[in-house]
Design an enzyme around this catalytic site. Sequence first.
Site, PDB file in Angstrom:
ATOM      1  N   ARG A  75      -0.411  -0.466   1.673  1.00  0.00           N
ATOM      2  CA  ARG A  75      -0.756  -0.847   3.036  1.00  0.00           C
ATOM      3  C   ARG A  75      -2.129  -0.252   3.356  1.00  0.00           C
ATOM      4  O   ARG A  75      -2.608   0.637   2.650  1.00  0.00           O
ATOM      5  CB  ARG A  75       0.287  -0.296   4.017  1.00  0.00           C
ATOM      6  CG  ARG A  75       1.630  -0.962   3.868  1.00  0.00           C
ATOM      7  CD  ARG A  75       2.598  -0.394   4.877  1.00  0.00           C
ATOM      8  NE  ARG A  75       3.898  -1.042   4.743  1.00  0.00           N
ATOM      9  CZ  ARG A  75       4.974  -0.652   5.396  1.00  0.00           C
ATOM     10  NH1 ARG A  75       4.917   0.364   6.238  1.00  0.00           N
ATOM     11  NH2 ARG A  75       6.112  -1.272   5.232  1.00  0.00           N
ATOM     12  N   GLN A 118      -3.384   3.668   2.874  1.00  0.00           N
ATOM     13  CA  GLN A 118      -2.504   4.466   2.021  1.00  0.00           C
ATOM     14  C   GLN A 118      -3.212   4.949   0.760  1.00  0.00           C
ATOM     15  O   GLN A 118      -3.149   6.137   0.450  1.00  0.00           O
ATOM     16  CB  GLN A 118      -1.253   3.681   1.626  1.00  0.00           C
ATOM     17  CG  GLN A 118      -0.202   3.592   2.694  1.00  0.00           C
ATOM     18  CD  GLN A 118       1.021   2.842   2.214  1.00  0.00           C
ATOM     19  OE1 GLN A 118       0.927   1.859   1.489  1.00  0.00           O
ATOM     20  NE2 GLN A 118       2.183   3.321   2.630  1.00  0.00           N
ATOM     21  N   GLY A 148       6.086   3.268  11.082  1.00  0.00           N
ATOM     22  CA  GLY A 148       6.350   2.149  10.192  1.00  0.00           C
ATOM     23  C   GLY A 148       5.167   1.656   9.385  1.00  0.00           C
ATOM     24  O   GLY A 148       5.240   0.613   8.758  1.00  0.00           O
ATOM     25  N   GLY A 165       3.703   3.460   6.851  1.00  0.00           N
ATOM     26  CA  GLY A 165       3.676   3.991   5.497  1.00  0.00           C
ATOM     27  C   GLY A 165       3.114   5.380   5.325  1.00  0.00           C
ATOM     28  O   GLY A 165       2.621   5.714   4.248  1.00  0.00           O
ATOM     29  N   LYS A 166       3.215   6.199   6.347  1.00  0.00           N
ATOM     30  CA  LYS A 166       2.713   7.578   6.228  1.00  0.00           C
ATOM     31  C   LYS A 166       3.460   8.358   5.153  1.00  0.00           C
ATOM     32  O   LYS A 166       2.862   9.121   4.410  1.00  0.00           O
ATOM     33  CB  LYS A 166       2.847   8.325   7.560  1.00  0.00           C
ATOM     34  CG  LYS A 166       1.906   7.865   8.639  1.00  0.00           C
ATOM     35  CD  LYS A 166       2.086   8.660   9.912  1.00  0.00           C
ATOM     36  CE  LYS A 166       3.435   8.496  10.563  1.00  0.00           C
ATOM     37  NZ  LYS A 166       3.752   7.163  11.081  1.00  0.00           N
ATOM     38  N   SER A 167       4.765   8.162   5.075  1.00  0.00           N
ATOM     39  CA  SER A 167       5.578   8.934   4.138  1.00  0.00           C
ATOM     40  C   SER A 167       5.094   8.795   2.702  1.00  0.00           C
ATOM     41  O   SER A 167       5.050   9.772   1.954  1.00  0.00           O
ATOM     42  CB  SER A 167       7.048   8.525   4.224  1.00  0.00           C
ATOM     43  OG  SER A 167       7.547   8.770   5.517  1.00  0.00           O
TER      44      SER A 167
END
Length: 111
Positions: free
Chosen positions: A34, A37, A57, A59-61
């Site tokens: 994304r 990222q 939502g 995509g930080k993780s």
Amino acid sequence: MSQQEVQRYDGTDFPWSKEVERHFKDSFHLSQFRPLQLRAINLTMAGRDLFLVMPTGRGKSLCYQLPAACSHGFTLVVTPLVSLMEDQIMYLKSTDVPAVMLNAFSTKVTT
């Protein structure tokens, strides 16, 4: 850091790039990054400091999970939400990425 130097981190020509790609596909079962990222992951892998703010939502993780999976040693992630910790641990274990959490509800372990 100049904008040009920051944009360099959008690439896939780093010593760790093949390992990142392997874990991205094999461990996380993803095919496309994304926005931001890959840049965040490359900056992290390069040992650069990073302050990343993204909406829920987005995509930080993955921006800390993927570098952790590609690195030796351990990665410490601090988050204020126990429910988020639990979700992250369940997900990582489902992808065979070793992970544990420590919070106020954890029991004391002695060896």
